[in-house]
Design a protein around this motif. Sequence first.
Motif, short mmCIF file in Angstrom:
data_model
loop_
_atom_site.label_atom_id
_atom_site.label_comp_id
_atom_site.label_asym_id
_atom_site.label_seq_id
_atom_site.Cartn_x
_atom_site.Cartn_y
_atom_site.Cartn_z
N PRO A 46 -38.46 -12.59 -41.56
CA PRO A 46 -38.39 -12.54 -42.28
C PRO A 46 -36.55 -12.12 -41.31
CG PRO A 46 -39.41 -10.76 -42.55
CD PRO A 46 -39.91 -11.48 -42.55
N SER A 47 -35.81 -12.12 -41.01
CA SER A 47 -34.73 -11.81 -40.58
C SER A 47 -33.56 -10.73 -41.65
CB SER A 47 -33.73 -13.06 -40.27
OG SER A 47 -32.64 -14.09 -41.06
N TRP A 48 -34.01 -11.00 -42.82
CA TRP A 48 -32.94 -10.35 -44.40
C TRP A 48 -31.69 -10.28 -43.80
CZ3 TRP A 48 -36.15 -10.97 -48.17
CH2 TRP A 48 -37.52 -10.15 -47.65
N ARG A 101 -16.37 -17.22 -50.56
CA ARG A 101 -16.19 -15.87 -50.12
C ARG A 101 -17.05 -15.21 -51.04
NH1 ARG A 101 -11.96 -12.26 -48.51
NH2 ARG A 101 -12.43 -10.40 -49.73
N ASP A 102 -17.59 -15.77 -51.86
CA ASP A 102 -18.77 -14.42 -52.31
C ASP A 102 -19.95 -14.47 -51.75
OD1 ASP A 102 -16.77 -14.42 -54.63
OD2 ASP A 102 -17.39 -16.21 -55.91
N LEU A 103 -20.11 -16.07 -51.49
CA LEU A 103 -21.79 -15.69 -50.80
C LEU A 103 -21.79 -14.61 -49.79
CD1 LEU A 103 -21.99 -19.80 -51.06
CD2 LEU A 103 -22.94 -17.95 -52.25
N PRO A 104 -21.54 -14.41 -48.47
CA PRO A 104 -21.65 -13.58 -47.68
C PRO A 104 -21.16 -12.24 -48.23
CG PRO A 104 -19.87 -14.45 -46.52
CD PRO A 104 -19.98 -15.57 -48.11
N VAL A 136 -24.86 -15.90 -40.89
CA VAL A 136 -24.46 -17.03 -41.85
C VAL A 136 -22.40 -16.85 -41.93
CG1 VAL A 136 -23.90 -18.42 -44.14
CG2 VAL A 136 -26.77 -18.14 -42.49
N SER A 137 -22.37 -15.52 -42.02
CA SER A 137 -20.93 -14.72 -42.40
C SER A 137 -20.40 -15.33 -41.41
CB SER A 137 -20.88 -13.73 -42.34
OG SER A 137 -21.39 -13.25 -43.84
N LEU A 138 -20.95 -15.24 -39.88
CA LEU A 138 -19.96 -15.73 -38.64
C LEU A 138 -20.04 -17.33 -38.42
CD1 LEU A 138 -21.97 -13.22 -36.06
CD2 LEU A 138 -19.91 -13.44 -37.01
N LEU A 139 -20.70 -17.52 -38.47
CA LEU A 139 -20.84 -19.34 -39.09
C LEU A 139 -19.76 -19.38 -39.30
CD1 LEU A 139 -24.47 -20.12 -38.16
CD2 LEU A 139 -22.18 -20.24 -36.20
#
Length: 146
Positions: free
Chosen positions: A57-59, A104-107, A66-69
């Motif tokens: 797992p990368s946690w 915006r809410d997701l990361p 994902v935020s960078l992408l």
Amino acid sequence: MDGQADLVQGVLAQGPHERLPGAAGRSWCCGTFLVLRDGKVTYEWYGDGFTADTRMPSWSVARSVVSLLVGQAIERGKLHESDRLVDLLPELRSKDTYDSITVRDLPDMSSGIDVDENHSPWRPFTGTARMMLTGDLRTFVKYHRP
């Protein structure tokens, strides 16, 4: 930055199998340890039972990547922070407050998706562990609303 460099140097000097100092006097240990420099692996170590092919797992690392992408997609005009999740994944539409979740809410982990941050060995198939083990993340998210 010096503290991080010192930590890496300490790990390399004594081996990552040693327990390292952590927050509040606790220690942590890792199953694998990789050092990347200029896109190339310059050091790798695997604890007992781990190999280069072991899935782990990368946690929160995944959230950072994902935020960078997402940031790159926003910069290219492919996404906007104000885009609603249900506009991107219409099958999650529910006609309640869940429908207002934005990119915006997701990361920021403020989406409202109801997942218990449980790491208990006594409840191994609940919360984040269950989410990680699912083969159908869309259905998992659909049924884990606040």
